[in-house]
Each structure stands twice: as structure tokens, then as C-alpha cells.
Design a protein around this motif. Sequence first.
Motif, PDB file in Angstrom:
ATOM      1  N   GLY A  42       0.804  -1.221   0.000  1.00 19.98           N
ATOM      2  CA  GLY A  42       0.000   0.000   0.000  1.00 19.98           C
ATOM      3  C   GLY A  42       0.832   1.263   0.000  1.00 19.98           C
ATOM      4  N   ALA A  43       2.150   1.134   0.048  1.00 25.75           N
ATOM      5  CA  ALA A  43       3.027   2.315   0.034  1.00 25.75           C
ATOM      6  C   ALA A  43       2.802   3.115  -1.242  1.00 25.75           C
ATOM      7  N   SER A  44       2.911   4.432  -1.116  1.00 26.87           N
ATOM      8  CA  SER A  44       2.712   5.336  -2.257  1.00 26.87           C
ATOM      9  C   SER A  44       4.069   5.769  -2.790  1.00 26.87           C
ATOM     10  N   VAL A  45       4.416   5.249  -3.969  1.00 28.57           N
ATOM     11  CA  VAL A  45       5.743   5.496  -4.537  1.00 28.57           C
ATOM     12  C   VAL A  45       5.607   5.910  -5.995  1.00 28.57           C
ATOM     13  N   ALA A  46       6.352   6.923  -6.393  1.00 27.14           N
ATOM     14  CA  ALA A  46       6.369   7.380  -7.784  1.00 27.14           C
ATOM     15  C   ALA A  46       7.813   7.497  -8.244  1.00 27.14           C
ATOM     16  N   LEU A  47       7.991   7.543  -9.567  1.00 26.93           N
ATOM     17  CA  LEU A  47       9.324   7.673 -10.144  1.00 26.93           C
ATOM     18  C   LEU A  47       9.461   8.998 -10.872  1.00 26.93           C
ATOM     19  N   GLN A  48      10.670   9.552 -10.830  1.00 26.17           N
ATOM     20  CA  GLN A  48      11.000  10.739 -11.605  1.00 26.17           C
ATOM     21  C   GLN A  48      12.392  10.566 -12.179  1.00 26.17           C
ATOM     22  N   GLU A  49      12.509  10.647 -13.484  1.00 25.82           N
ATOM     23  CA  GLU A  49      13.826  10.547 -14.099  1.00 25.82           C
ATOM     24  C   GLU A  49      14.634  11.800 -13.798  1.00 25.82           C
ATOM     25  N   LEU A  50      15.865  11.607 -13.369  1.00 26.49           N
ATOM     26  CA  LEU A  50      16.737  12.736 -13.018  1.00 26.49           C
ATOM     27  C   LEU A  50      18.188  12.319 -13.182  1.00 26.49           C
ATOM     28  N   ASP A  51      18.901  13.057 -14.000  1.00 24.81           N
ATOM     29  CA  ASP A  51      20.338  12.858 -14.169  1.00 24.81           C
ATOM     30  C   ASP A  51      21.023  14.124 -13.685  1.00 24.81           C
ATOM     31  N   LEU A  52      21.632  14.064 -12.518  1.00 27.54           N
ATOM     32  CA  LEU A  52      22.250  15.246 -11.919  1.00 27.54           C
ATOM     33  C   LEU A  52      23.489  15.708 -12.664  1.00 27.54           C
ATOM     34  N   THR A  53      23.998  14.895 -13.587  1.00 24.17           N
ATOM     35  CA  THR A  53      25.155  15.318 -14.376  1.00 24.17           C
ATOM     36  C   THR A  53      24.742  16.163 -15.571  1.00 24.17           C
ATOM     37  N   SER A  54      23.455  16.423 -15.715  1.00 22.54           N
ATOM     38  CA  SER A  54      22.941  17.205 -16.839  1.00 22.54           C
ATOM     39  C   SER A  54      21.981  18.271 -16.332  1.00 22.54           C
ATOM     40  N   LEU A  55      22.330  19.534 -16.512  1.00 29.73           N
ATOM     41  CA  LEU A  55      21.422  20.599 -16.083  1.00 29.73           C
ATOM     42  C   LEU A  55      20.129  20.585 -16.883  1.00 29.73           C
ATOM     43  N   ALA A  56      20.189  20.113 -18.119  1.00 29.39           N
ATOM     44  CA  ALA A  56      18.957  19.984 -18.909  1.00 29.39           C
ATOM     45  C   ALA A  56      18.028  18.974 -18.254  1.00 29.39           C
ATOM     46  N   SER A  57      18.580  17.864 -17.781  1.00 30.76           N
ATOM     47  CA  SER A  57      17.774  16.857 -17.091  1.00 30.76           C
ATOM     48  C   SER A  57      17.235  17.401 -15.775  1.00 30.76           C
ATOM     49  N   VAL A  58      18.059  18.154 -15.051  1.00 28.02           N
ATOM     50  CA  VAL A  58      17.609  18.750 -13.792  1.00 28.02           C
ATOM     51  C   VAL A  58      16.430  19.686 -14.047  1.00 28.02           C
ATOM     52  N   ARG A  59      16.529  20.517 -15.073  1.00 23.70           N
ATOM     53  CA  ARG A  59      15.440  21.432 -15.393  1.00 23.70           C
ATOM     54  C   ARG A  59      14.192  20.675 -15.810  1.00 23.70           C
ATOM     55  N   SER A  60      14.368  19.628 -16.609  1.00 20.45           N
ATOM     56  CA  SER A  60      13.231  18.833 -17.053  1.00 20.45           C
ATOM     57  C   SER A  60      12.546  18.153 -15.867  1.00 20.45           C
ATOM     58  N   ALA A  61      13.343  17.562 -14.986  1.00 20.83           N
ATOM     59  CA  ALA A  61      12.780  16.892 -13.816  1.00 20.83           C
ATOM     60  C   ALA A  61      12.043  17.879 -12.919  1.00 20.83           C
ATOM     61  N   ALA A  62      12.661  19.038 -12.702  1.00 19.18           N
ATOM     62  CA  ALA A  62      12.016  20.050 -11.865  1.00 19.18           C
ATOM     63  C   ALA A  62      10.699  20.495 -12.485  1.00 19.18           C
ATOM     64  N   GLY A  63      10.678  20.653 -13.796  1.00 12.38           N
ATOM     65  CA  GLY A  63       9.454  21.048 -14.478  1.00 12.38           C
ATOM     66  C   GLY A  63       8.355  20.014 -14.317  1.00 12.38           C
ATOM     67  N   GLN A  64       8.716  18.753 -14.440  1.00 11.50           N
ATOM     68  CA  GLN A  64       7.729  17.687 -14.283  1.00 11.50           C
ATOM     69  C   GLN A  64       7.216  17.607 -12.849  1.00 11.50           C
ATOM     70  N   LEU A  65       8.127  17.744 -11.885  1.00  4.23           N
ATOM     71  CA  LEU A  65       7.711  17.713 -10.484  1.00  4.23           C
ATOM     72  C   LEU A  65       6.832  18.910 -10.142  1.00  4.23           C
ATOM     73  N   ARG A  66       7.144  20.058 -10.701  1.00  4.21           N
ATOM     74  CA  ARG A  66       6.335  21.249 -10.453  1.00  4.21           C
ATOM     75  C   ARG A  66       4.923  21.087 -11.023  1.00  4.21           C
ATOM     76  N   SER A  67       4.827  20.420 -12.164  1.00  8.17           N
ATOM     77  CA  SER A  67       3.500  20.220 -12.762  1.00  8.17           C
ATOM     78  C   SER A  67       2.688  19.181 -12.002  1.00  8.17           C
ATOM     79  N   GLU A  68       3.396  18.282 -11.313  1.00  8.30           N
ATOM     80  CA  GLU A  68       2.724  17.186 -10.604  1.00  8.30           C
ATOM     81  C   GLU A  68       2.354  17.548  -9.167  1.00  8.30           C
ATOM     82  N   TYR A  69       3.168  18.398  -8.531  1.00 10.49           N
ATOM     83  CA  TYR A  69       2.972  18.673  -7.104  1.00 10.49           C
ATOM     84  C   TYR A  69       2.925  20.174  -6.835  1.00 10.49           C
TER      85      TYR A  69
END
Length: 302
Positions: free
Chosen positions: A64-91
Amino acid sequence: MSKWTTANIPDQTGRTAVITGANTGLGYETAAALAARGAHVVLAVRNLEKGKAAADLIVGRSPGASVALQELDLTSLASVRSAAGQLRSEYDSIDLLINNAGVMMTPRSTTKDGFELQFGTNHLGHFALTNLLLDRVLAAPGSRIVTVSSTGHRFVRGIRFHDLQWEQQYNRVRAYGQSKLANLMFTYELQRRLHNTQTIAAAAHPGGSKTELTRNLPRPVAALSSLLEPLFQDADMGALPSLRAATDPGVLGGQYFGPDGFGEQRGYPKIVGSTDASHDADAQRRLWAVSEELTSVSSPVI
């Protein structure tokens, strides 16, 4: 409080926790413990397949645990921005941001943006992610930002501002130390900027823990590490300082947690100290300004 354990974690129902590097080791144990106490946990991971396997294990441990996934590659600022954008749209709000992911004592290499790998991943990636998500964290009353440092911050006397990317005389141990020192200086400066908010920043370190981080150790260090391995603790114990920093109601902004045993290498979490260099306020502000410049991410808190 004598021996703080996961049994001391307050009910986390209704809270959202984003944890970087949560598919293995300390991050996985941190995520599993928070999910077991009712938090909705987002595993921010580079490899979604491994993240899915970790999520399945967490649900297996806590049905019953509530778990979600978010792709994030900290070696890429483009990935960081993309992940942040997705998280902002979700939460609309994020209660816990735990900056856990990292690399340790790697051979000379660079991120996708040309930064020295350890500084770029351990510090700059998390600096950018935190500031890109900060308004969502500020929107959650009682929210926290926890950044994982290391006793390795003691390997250096200060930030190498004249050669941040270690283009001259690269030393993987000292470069790692700089990245972990940066984690602490980031936390302390962030807390200063958060002082008029309901959000706090804290830091933690796991002591000597058995995780995949040791795979890049130089031969002499690896040899020593193998001899000392019987003294190391398992990842579930190594995660306790992060969990206490994230959930203990008595935590104050700017505190730093580590194991209570000899040399802070193992044991139960307590408040620990850090070097004078980590508390250099001028260097903290300078590092913050340089980090904004390198990542092109400005902080919403001044």
C-alpha cells in the motif's frame, strides 16, 4: 533521546518526499522508511528501470506504500530542469526534498555541462534542483531540505575558487572533499536565506556505510576500506541521520547529523560538528553566487 531509530519517525501521511538517488543504498533505505510511515515518496533516479525495481521492493516491504518515479540525471542541467518542471506540474507542494545522490572519488571526468564530475553532480546538480523546486517546498508548512554531506568534507581546507573544476592537478579524494564541503556550505547559506520562512535546511552524513559509492575508490583507499569494512554499518543505519534530519520534530535549521559512534563512523544519529571552513559566511555567499552563475539558476530566496 538516546537511540533514535526509524521507530521515532512521526506519521508522514499526507506528506510528499522527493529523494534523489533513491534506487539503491542510503537513498533507497531513506525512501523505504518514509514510505513505511505513510509518505508519498518520489524516487528521483537516473535509471528508471532500476528505480522501478526499487519501487517494487518498497511496496513489497510496505504493502500500500505510495511510490512514484521521476527521471533525473544530476550530471545534466537539462535533465535537472526537465525533472524540476515535471515535479512542479505534478505537485503543488513538496514537504521533504532530500538531496542524497552522489558520486565518490571518481577518476577525472566531467558532467554533460563540463563541470568536474563530483562537484557538478554532488553540489551543482542539487543546487539547481533545490532552487528550481524551492517555491514548491516553501508552499508546504514545516517543509525541510536535507542534503547529504560526508566526513570527507574534512579532506579540504576550503573551496578551490581559483580552480573549481580541478583542471590543474586533479586529486579525486580532495575533489570529493570539496564537493562534500560545498554541500554543507550550501545548507548553511540556504538556511540563512530561509530564516523568515516555515522551511528549514539541514544536513546529514552516513558515517562509514556499505554502499555502491565505494566502487570508484583509488587503490590505496580501497585497500584500507576493505580492511575497515567490518567496522562499517549497513545502509539502513547509514540512512538514519538523513531520516532524523528530515523528520525529527526537534530539528533546527542548519543542524548537521551523523552517527554517534567513534569517529562518527557508525551508530545512531546525533548532532555533529563541521569544519571552520564550512562555516565561513563569506565563502558560503561566494559559492552561492558562483553556483548561480554556473547553473544559470537564480534562487527565489535572498
